[in-house]
Design a protein around this motif. Structure first.
Motif, short mmCIF file in Angstrom:
data_model
loop_
_atom_site.label_atom_id
_atom_site.label_comp_id
_atom_site.label_asym_id
_atom_site.label_seq_id
_atom_site.Cartn_x
_atom_site.Cartn_y
_atom_site.Cartn_z
N SER A 57 0.83 -1.21 0.00
CA SER A 57 0.00 0.00 0.00
C SER A 57 0.87 1.25 0.00
O SER A 57 0.46 2.30 -0.54
N GLY A 58 2.06 1.15 0.56
CA GLY A 58 2.96 2.29 0.62
C GLY A 58 3.53 2.71 -0.71
O GLY A 58 4.25 3.72 -0.78
N ARG A 59 3.24 2.00 -1.77
CA ARG A 59 3.69 2.42 -3.09
C ARG A 59 2.81 3.55 -3.64
O ARG A 59 3.13 4.14 -4.67
N ALA A 60 1.74 3.85 -2.94
CA ALA A 60 0.89 4.97 -3.34
C ALA A 60 1.45 6.27 -2.77
O ALA A 60 2.05 6.30 -1.70
N GLY A 61 1.24 7.35 -3.53
CA GLY A 61 1.48 8.69 -3.02
C GLY A 61 2.90 9.03 -2.63
O GLY A 61 3.12 9.81 -1.70
N ARG A 62 3.87 8.50 -3.34
CA ARG A 62 5.26 8.80 -2.98
C ARG A 62 5.66 10.23 -3.34
O ARG A 62 6.73 10.69 -2.95
N ASP A 63 4.82 10.92 -4.08
CA ASP A 63 5.07 12.34 -4.36
C ASP A 63 4.48 13.24 -3.29
O ASP A 63 4.54 14.47 -3.40
N GLY A 64 3.89 12.65 -2.26
CA GLY A 64 3.33 13.43 -1.16
C GLY A 64 1.90 13.86 -1.35
O GLY A 64 1.28 14.44 -0.45
N GLN A 65 1.32 13.56 -2.53
CA GLN A 65 -0.06 13.95 -2.80
C GLN A 65 -1.04 12.91 -2.24
O GLN A 65 -0.69 11.75 -2.04
N ALA A 66 -2.27 13.34 -2.02
CA ALA A 66 -3.29 12.47 -1.43
C ALA A 66 -3.53 11.23 -2.30
O ALA A 66 -3.66 11.34 -3.53
N SER A 67 -3.58 10.07 -1.67
CA SER A 67 -3.78 8.81 -2.38
C SER A 67 -4.61 7.88 -1.51
O SER A 67 -4.60 7.99 -0.28
N ALA A 68 -5.29 6.93 -2.17
CA ALA A 68 -6.22 6.05 -1.46
C ALA A 68 -5.71 4.62 -1.46
O ALA A 68 -5.23 4.11 -2.47
N CYS A 69 -5.83 3.97 -0.30
CA CYS A 69 -5.43 2.57 -0.14
C CYS A 69 -6.65 1.81 0.39
O CYS A 69 -7.09 2.07 1.52
N THR A 70 -7.19 0.91 -0.40
CA THR A 70 -8.43 0.22 -0.04
C THR A 70 -8.22 -1.28 -0.04
O THR A 70 -7.69 -1.85 -0.99
#
Length: 406
Positions: free
Chosen positions: A340-353
């Protein structure tokens, strides 16, 4: 006239006095002109200061927290070469290409590097022009390669994905056990161990095996405020698939849908493709060329969504992933955090479901049962070893039959 101290002696003296070895203005100038950054993130400065002072360090930092900069910046400030040991060939390739684009001479050594590139990398080490050397633990253990590295000063030895050295960790790799001995053979340079997942037991194991003092453990936590986590339980498979299609359709940007089985990955991929999504498929049963093609297309933005098993992702550094959907329950909390941590590495809002059915738990228990030998298998092996030792004979055993049925 008394002998002047050598450069290594002067650096040791500076470390003993506790004064930084690199002027702050030079650090800031390199950060800005090479990496295009104005400041360091939380945790990065503490780690980098320790590294520049020659103090061995274990840095436990969240995914996407900029662990790579913790060795890349010092590598350009320290006088010698920085050796980075990693199990992730895809990450080596990615990091090397990014560093070359920044004008940094980095070389890599692994099983997928062509002979011409190997020779060029060896020459760069020999002439002292390589600032960063990426290698696998297996290559590091090669006697000739180690001798080549010793031909020039090694200012820093980096162990990436350091949890792989611990048998208590979730991704133990035996080849990592030799890194501690190789560090001594390379002149015992300061060690920087990096990981996103290490509890107290794993951290203690890493530090013991790599000779890092307890005071060298820096844990910046795992919380990432830009990630939104949600868990949904479903009663039927068709409900879960319908919800997956809706989540992908309603979320802008690129994303990953993880499944626990190849069968589920294929089903989700077909459903998304039928719905008109730009989607790729990645799992261990696909050929290497097909996997590489899918990965390259996803990384380049030609595919919006990747449906994959956990075979995909280690070493993937795509900063703009806006969502990660787990179609089935992953193998454990560490695995879920990594994926799940592969989301939002640019610091922008991201969703993990996370979507799950009750039977997902039984599926993971089934996988777990097939991962380790049963008690009777261990007893059989022990008896065979005792017999072979008494008779002073070579031992050949038939491999145990897999207890998995699918």
């Amino acid at each position: 006239m008394p002998d002047l101290p050598s450069p290594p002696q002067r650096r040791r003296a500076r470390r003993q006095r506790g004064s930084p070895a690199i002027p702050e203005r030079r650090l800031q100038r390199t950060l800005r002109t090479v990496f295009g950054l104005q400041s360091l993130r939380t945790g990065q400065r503490h780690v980098i200061e320790r590294v520049l002072e020659g103090r061995s360090t274990l840095a436990v930092m969240p995914t996407g927290a900029g662990k790579s900069l913790c060795y890349q910046l010092p590598a350009l400030l320290l006088p010698g070469c920085t050796v980075v040991v990693s199990p992730l060939i895809a990450l080596m390739k990615d990091q090397r290409e990014k560093l070359h684009a920044l004008g940094v001479n980095a070389v890599q050594f692994n099983s997928q590097v062509e002979a011409d590139e190997i020779r060029a990398g060896e020459e760069a080490i020999r002439e002292g022009s390589a600032s960063i050397v990426f290698t696998t633990p297996e290559r590091l253990a090669d006697r000739d390669f180690a001798a080549l590295l010793r031909s020039h000063e090694i200012s820093l030895l980096v162990v990436d994905e350091a949890h792989c050295i611990s048998q208590w960790g979730h991704d133990f790799r035996p080849a990592f056990l030799g890194i501690g001995a190789m560090a001594k053979a390379l002149g015992d340079p300061p060690v920087l161990a990096l990981t996103a997942t290490a509890n107290g037991e794993v951290a203690a194991d890493i530090m013991e095996k790599l000779g890092i003092p307890a005071s060298g453990w820096i844990d910046t936590g795992t919380y990432r405020p830009n990630l939104h986590y949600a868990v949904e339980q479903h009663a039927r498979e068709e409900d879960r698939l319908r919800r997956t299609l809706a989540l992908v359709a309603s979320t802008q940007g690129s994303g990953i849908v993880y499944t626990a089985t190849v069968k589920a990955a294929q089903a989700v991929y077909e459903a998304l493709r039928a719905a008109g999504e730009s989607v790729g498929l990645y799992h261990g049963r696909r050929g290497a060329a097909d996997r590489r093609e899918a990965q390259d297309a996803y990384m380049a933005g030609r595919l919006r969504v990747m449906v994959a098993t956990n075979a995909f992702g280690m070493g993937i550094d795509k900063p703009d992933i806006r969502f990660v959907v787990h179609y089935q329950m992953p193998s454990g909390l560490d695995a879920y955090y990594q994926e799940s941590g592969r989301a939002g590495r640019d610091g922008q809002a991201s969703a993990c479901t996370l979507l799950f059915l009750r039977r997902d738990r039984a599926l993971q228990q089934f996988f777990l049962a097939g991962r380790y030998p049963a008690e009777e298998e261990l007893d059989s092996l022990h008896r065979a070893l005792k017999t072979a030792t008494r008779n002073d004979q070579a031992l050949t055993l038939e491999p145990p039959r897999s207890r998995r049925t699918s």
